[in-house]
Every structure is written in structure tokens, then in C-alpha cells.
Write an enzyme that holds these catalytic residues in place. Structure first.
Site, short mmCIF file in Angstrom:
data_model
loop_
_atom_site.label_atom_id
_atom_site.label_comp_id
_atom_site.label_asym_id
_atom_site.label_seq_id
_atom_site.Cartn_x
_atom_site.Cartn_y
_atom_site.Cartn_z
N LYS A 33 -31.00 -53.19 -46.48
CA LYS A 33 -30.29 -52.86 -45.88
C LYS A 33 -30.29 -54.09 -44.24
CE LYS A 33 -30.21 -48.10 -43.00
NZ LYS A 33 -29.62 -47.68 -43.76
N ASP B 188 -24.45 -47.13 -40.31
CA ASP B 188 -26.33 -46.23 -40.38
C ASP B 188 -25.68 -46.33 -38.93
OD1 ASP B 188 -28.62 -45.78 -41.71
OD2 ASP B 188 -29.12 -46.53 -39.60
P1 NDP Z 1 -25.33 -42.37 -35.76
O1 NDP Z 1 -25.69 -43.41 -35.09
O2 NDP Z 1 -24.14 -41.66 -35.95
O3 NDP Z 1 -25.98 -41.13 -34.70
C1 NDP Z 1 -27.34 -41.21 -34.26
C2 NDP Z 1 -28.02 -39.89 -33.67
O4 NDP Z 1 -29.10 -39.93 -33.52
C3 NDP Z 1 -27.14 -39.73 -32.40
O5 NDP Z 1 -27.27 -38.68 -32.07
C4 NDP Z 1 -28.24 -41.19 -31.69
O6 NDP Z 1 -28.23 -40.80 -30.23
C5 NDP Z 1 -29.37 -40.30 -32.42
N1 NDP Z 1 -30.37 -41.08 -31.85
C6 NDP Z 1 -31.13 -42.71 -32.50
N2 NDP Z 1 -31.68 -43.31 -32.15
C7 NDP Z 1 -32.64 -42.12 -32.24
C8 NDP Z 1 -33.69 -42.72 -30.96
N3 NDP Z 1 -34.58 -43.79 -31.21
N4 NDP Z 1 -34.38 -40.96 -30.80
C9 NDP Z 1 -33.77 -40.40 -30.23
N5 NDP Z 1 -32.74 -39.89 -31.69
C10 NDP Z 1 -32.03 -40.91 -31.85
O7 NDP Z 1 -26.17 -42.40 -36.86
P2 NDP Z 1 -26.14 -41.31 -38.47
O8 NDP Z 1 -25.98 -40.30 -38.15
O9 NDP Z 1 -25.36 -42.82 -39.14
O10 NDP Z 1 -27.61 -42.28 -39.15
C11 NDP Z 1 -28.68 -40.86 -38.15
C12 NDP Z 1 -29.94 -41.26 -39.64
O11 NDP Z 1 -29.14 -41.08 -40.77
C13 NDP Z 1 -30.76 -42.13 -39.67
O12 NDP Z 1 -31.86 -42.39 -39.88
C14 NDP Z 1 -30.17 -43.13 -40.24
O13 NDP Z 1 -30.43 -44.05 -41.56
C15 NDP Z 1 -29.43 -41.62 -41.24
N6 NDP Z 1 -28.24 -41.90 -43.03
C16 NDP Z 1 -27.61 -42.10 -42.09
C17 NDP Z 1 -26.22 -42.62 -43.86
C18 NDP Z 1 -24.93 -42.59 -43.17
O14 NDP Z 1 -24.39 -42.23 -44.13
N7 NDP Z 1 -24.72 -43.02 -42.24
C19 NDP Z 1 -26.82 -42.73 -44.55
C20 NDP Z 1 -28.61 -42.09 -44.73
C21 NDP Z 1 -29.14 -41.81 -44.02
P3 NDP Z 1 -28.03 -41.54 -28.91
O15 NDP Z 1 -26.36 -41.16 -29.20
O16 NDP Z 1 -28.36 -41.44 -27.83
O17 NDP Z 1 -28.38 -42.75 -29.68
#
Ligand code: NDP
Length: 446
Positions: A126, A166
């Protein structure tokens, strides 16, 4: 706490001070694994648990870049190469101001088990940076990505370490990173996944994590003769994972009533249908706006600074970030009749919240199993890149669906208790561990 877990955790905390999320991830795994290892002493003698909790390599570097005003900005870049026993290091890059060594070590640690569960030959890694893409121009993001890759390129490669997206890293960032890698190495290889479809990407990769978490929910529900049809679903986040979880849940007959970002959440009791989801996708992926604008457009309630778990639902799918469900929220979910939690995000539930779900014996699918569809499809992208042949959307989706079913089967195999309750935490931890541990023993003390 089991005194053996306590002793192990004292060692981990002393060696990795201040890395709270890493401690949390290791403790959750140790609680499942230590009793299993006692029953299988070959793992104990080879000190597999101690070795698996120590990264093979940790790379930390300076990322200087010029902003649009011509001022120098400095961020910190990381890559944690956690375990390569069963394949090249594999895992995403996170760009978020909260990124630090402990967060990336927790993510890399989880990734080792998750990647093993997919059955594909991928080790765990990561990386990322404390760079905040919010409010930055496309050119600033590009200059940052180019500077980040100018150091990272020497540590990665299609057979060595294959990063992906991510939080904060989607198609735009992967494009800039890939372009710089190619320029530096003069090689067009599958060194990153999540690439654009025209230049080596896989169909279904953007959808895979959200779709996979939904397929996993369907598998869990089926063990109790239930399905998503007619169920009310609370989703957190509105990024990549949340968007495609919402799409698949709706397609399978569920009703998604919430979406959120780091400022708050919207509650749409009529459900976020495909038109409304298109609005969210445009808002988040193109305009890069805030979820509040959904409430303004559709005249629904917006809860500033709150998380969706106060809304009554049958199924909860956290898809935003770590530690986004605490003990009180878990209790409220259970009290309000939630029967299933399928985690799209990594470690969204605190240890106390997990215990609430396990004690209530609801269907609780931890992230390392439920969200493994993303990396599994990255594995499929690597295969297509090696073959230099693209698969159709249907082929990839079918493979993803089969992988999620198999991950579920593995969890049942290792997690089913005498009373029939499936503890998916034990199932995922032990199921993910065995293959990596056996490979580590076979490869000697390295
Ligand atoms: P994105 O950046 O596309 O979206 C993240 C979302 O979560 C946004 O809506 C963001 O809001 C919100 N968010 C991020 N940080 C916080 C926080 N500290 N508090 C509240 N809301 C928050 O990321 P992904 O959708 O790719 O990832 C989301 C989760 O899924 C993560 O935990 C990631 O590790 C996990 N994941 C992702 C994978 C992938 O293929 N992308 C694979 C496996 C797991 P804002 O816009 O306000 O920041």
C-alpha cells in the site's frame, strides 16, 4: 483480552509506537489467529505471525512540486511493501491529508490477507501521500503525480510491485502516474491497475469493489434465506466504492437511502435511483463538488457533520474510510433492525463495533473479504496485460462474481462455529493466512 494476544500486542506497540490504526488491524487478526496457530504449531515455530506483521520494506520519500502560483509545495510519499510470499506486492495508493505511516501499514497488512483470499497470485502492499487533491487544479494534480512517480518508479514494476487506486486516486491520477512511469522507464507494462480502457485497463475495474461488496452481501444474506430485494440500505461515502455499491444494490432490488462525504450525509427516503446516482457521479467525478448539493437539488434532508448510521436500515455498507462506525453507532444499527453489514471500505468498524455485530450474531462481512473484489479485478487486469488480450465486460463480471462467491465459501469454511453462526472475521483472517503462511514456510527464513 486473551493474555497471548495481549503479550503479542505489547510487542507490536513497542515496535511501532503511535501507529494506532496499525495496532488495531493487527489486534483484530491476532485475536482470530493466535488460537488457530496454537492448534497448528508449525506456524508458531516459524514465527509467521511476528514476520507477517513486519513489512518486508518501507519506502518514505520527499515529493516536491510547483503549485499554480509557482510556489514550491512539499509532501511526503510512502510505499509499504508488506509481503511478497505469494506474488508481487499489490495494493492501492491513497492521497489524503490524513495519510501517515501507521495508516498505510494497517492498509498494507490487511491487503496481504485480502489478496490471498482472492486466490490470485498477489502479495500485499500500500502507498500514498499526505497530498490533498481537494481544491487542486488538474495541472497541480498532474505535477504532484509526476513528482511522486519520479521516485516511486525505481521501486515498482509489473513483476515487483503493482500499485492501484484508493481514496483520492481514480482514473485521472492513475493516468498521470502511468504516463510518468512510461516516460522514465521507456516501457509499456502493467505496472499500475485501474488504467483507462484504451491503454491497458480492464472493463469492470472501476465498478469492482462496490459490485463485489454487494455480491458478498448477497452471499451472506443467502445463508439465512434472504436477499437484497426490498431491503433498505444505508451507504456511506460517495466516491468510487460507494457509487458502484449503490448501482449494484439498486440493480438487485434494494433501496439505497443515504450517501455521504467528509462533511455530512444526505437521506433520501424514496431511494437513490439511477438518475440520482448519475447526478452523484457527475457531482463527484467531474465537478468535484460536495454531497450537500444533492439535498439542494432533490429537496431531501442533509445532516451536516453526521454519519448515516442513525438512519434505520436492513443493511449497512460503509464505503468511505476507516473507523467510521463506532460502538454506539453499531449498537444503534443493530437496535434499528440491521441484519447485515458488508464493508466496502477498509476497517470501517472499530474493534468495539465489530464486537457488537459479532455478539448480536448479525451477518458481518469485514472489509478484507467483502471489498476484495477491487483487487481481484486488478489481478484480472494484470493477467490481461500479461496476455495482451482484453476480456469482455461480461467475462470480467462473471469472474468477479465467482471470486466473491469463493471468498464467501472460504470464510464459511474457516469461520463456521458449532452453533452454525458464521464468524466472517475469523473466516477471512484464517482463510487469508493459511496460503501466505505456507508459502513463507516453504521459502525459508527470508
Ligand atoms: P474515493 O476517494 O473515491 O471516495 C472516498 C469517499 O469517502 C468520499 O466520499 C470521501 O469524502 C469519503 N471520505 C474519505 N475520507 C473520509 C473521512 N476521513 N471521513 C469521512 N468521509 C471520508 O475512495 P474509494 O471509494 O476508492 O475508497 C473508499 C474506501 O474503500 C477506502 O476505505 C478504501 O481504502 C476502500 N477500498 C477501495 C478500493 C478501490 O478499489 N477503490 C478497494 C478496496 C477498498 P470526501 O470527498 O469529502 O473526501
Amino acid at each position: 483480552m486473551d493474555p497471548r494476544v495481549q503479550q503479542f500486542m505489547a510487542m507490536i506497540k513497542a515496535k511501532n509506537p503511535g501507529e494506532n490504526e496499525f495496532h488495531q488491524a493487527v489486534q483484530e487478526v491476532a485475536e482470530s489467529l493466535i488460537p488457530f496457530i496454537e492448534e497448528n504449531p508449525k506456524y508458531k515455530h516459524a514465527k509467521i505471525l511476528e514476520r507477517i506483521a513486519e513489512p518486508e520494506r518501507t519506502i518514505i520519500f520527499r515529493v516536491p512540486w510547483l503549485d499554480d502560483k509557482g510556489e514550491v509545495q512539499i509532501n511526503r510519499g510512502f510505499r509499504i511493501e508488506m509481503n511478497s510470499a505469494i506474488g508481487p506486492y499489490k495494493g492501492g495508493l491513497r492521497l489524503h491529508p490524513t495519510v501517515n505511516l501507521g495508516i498505510l501499514k494497517f492498509l498494507a497488512f490487511e491487503q496481504v490477507f485480502k489478496n490471498s483470499l482472492t486466490t490470485l497470485p498477489m502479495g500485499g502492499g500500500k502507498g500514498g501521500s499526505d497530498f490533498d487533491p481537494k481544491g487542486k487544479s488538474d495541472n497541480e494534480v498532474m505535477r504532484f503525480c509526476q513528482s511522486f512517480m519520479s521516485e516511486l518508479f525505481r521501486h515498482i514494476g509489473a513483476d515487483t510491485d503493482v500499485p492501484a487506486g484508493d481514496i483520492g486516486v481514480g482514473g485521472r491520477e492513475i493516468g498521470f502516474l502511468f504516463g510518468q512511469y512510461k516516460r522514465l522507464k521507456n516501457e509499456f507494462t502493467g505496472v499500475l491497475t485501474g488504467k483507462g480502457i484504451e491503454w491497458g485497463g480492464s472493463l469492470i475495474r472501476p465498478e469492482a469493489t462496490g459490485y463485489g461488496a454487494t455480491y458478498f452481501a448477497e452471499e451472506m444474506l443467502a445463508t439465512r434465506g434472504e436477499s437484497l430485494k426490498g431491503k433498505t440500505v444505508c451507504i456511506s461515502g460517495s466516491g468510487n466504492v460507494a457509487q458502484f455499491a449503490a448501482e449494484k444494490v439498486t440493480e438487485l432490488g434494494g433501496k439505497v437511502v443515504t450517501a455521504s462525504d467528509s462533511n455530512g450525509f444526505i437521506y433520501d427516503p424514496k431511494g437513490i435511483d439511477s438518475d440520482k446516482l448519475n447526478f452523484i457521479m457527475e457531482l463527484k467525478n467531474v465537478k468535484r463538488g460536495r454531497i450537500k448539493e444533492y439535498a439542494d437539488k432533490y429537496g431531501v434532508e442533509y445532516f451536516e457533520g453526521k454519519r448515516p448510521w442513525i438512519i434505520k436500515c436492513d443493511i449497512a455498507m460503509p464505503c468511505a474510510t476507516q473507523n467510521e462506525i463506532n460502538e454506539e453507532e453499531a449498537k444503534l444499527l443493530v437496535k434499528n433492525g440491521c441484519i447485515c453489514v458488508s464493508e466496502g471500505s477498509n476497517m470501517p468498524s472499530t474493534i468495539e463495533a465489530v464486537n457488537v455485530f459479532l455478539n448480536a450474531q448479525i451477518l458481518y462481512g469485514p472489509g478484507k473479504a467483502a471489498n476484495a473484489g477491487g483487487v481481484a479485478t486488478s489481478g484480472l487486469e494484470m493477467t490481461q496485460n500479461s496476455m495482451r488480450l482484453p476480456w469482455s465486460r461480461e467475462e470480467v463480471d462473471e469472474k468477479l462474481h465467482t471470486i466473491m462467491k469463493n471468498i464467501h465459501k472460504t470464510c464459511v469454511k474457516y469461520g463456521k462455529k458449532e452453533n452454525g453462526f458464521i464468524n466472517y472475521v475469523d473466516g477471512a483472517n484464517i482463510g487469508g493466512f493459511v496460503k501466505v503462511a505456507n508459502a513463507m514456510i516453504a521459502q525459508g527464513v527470508v
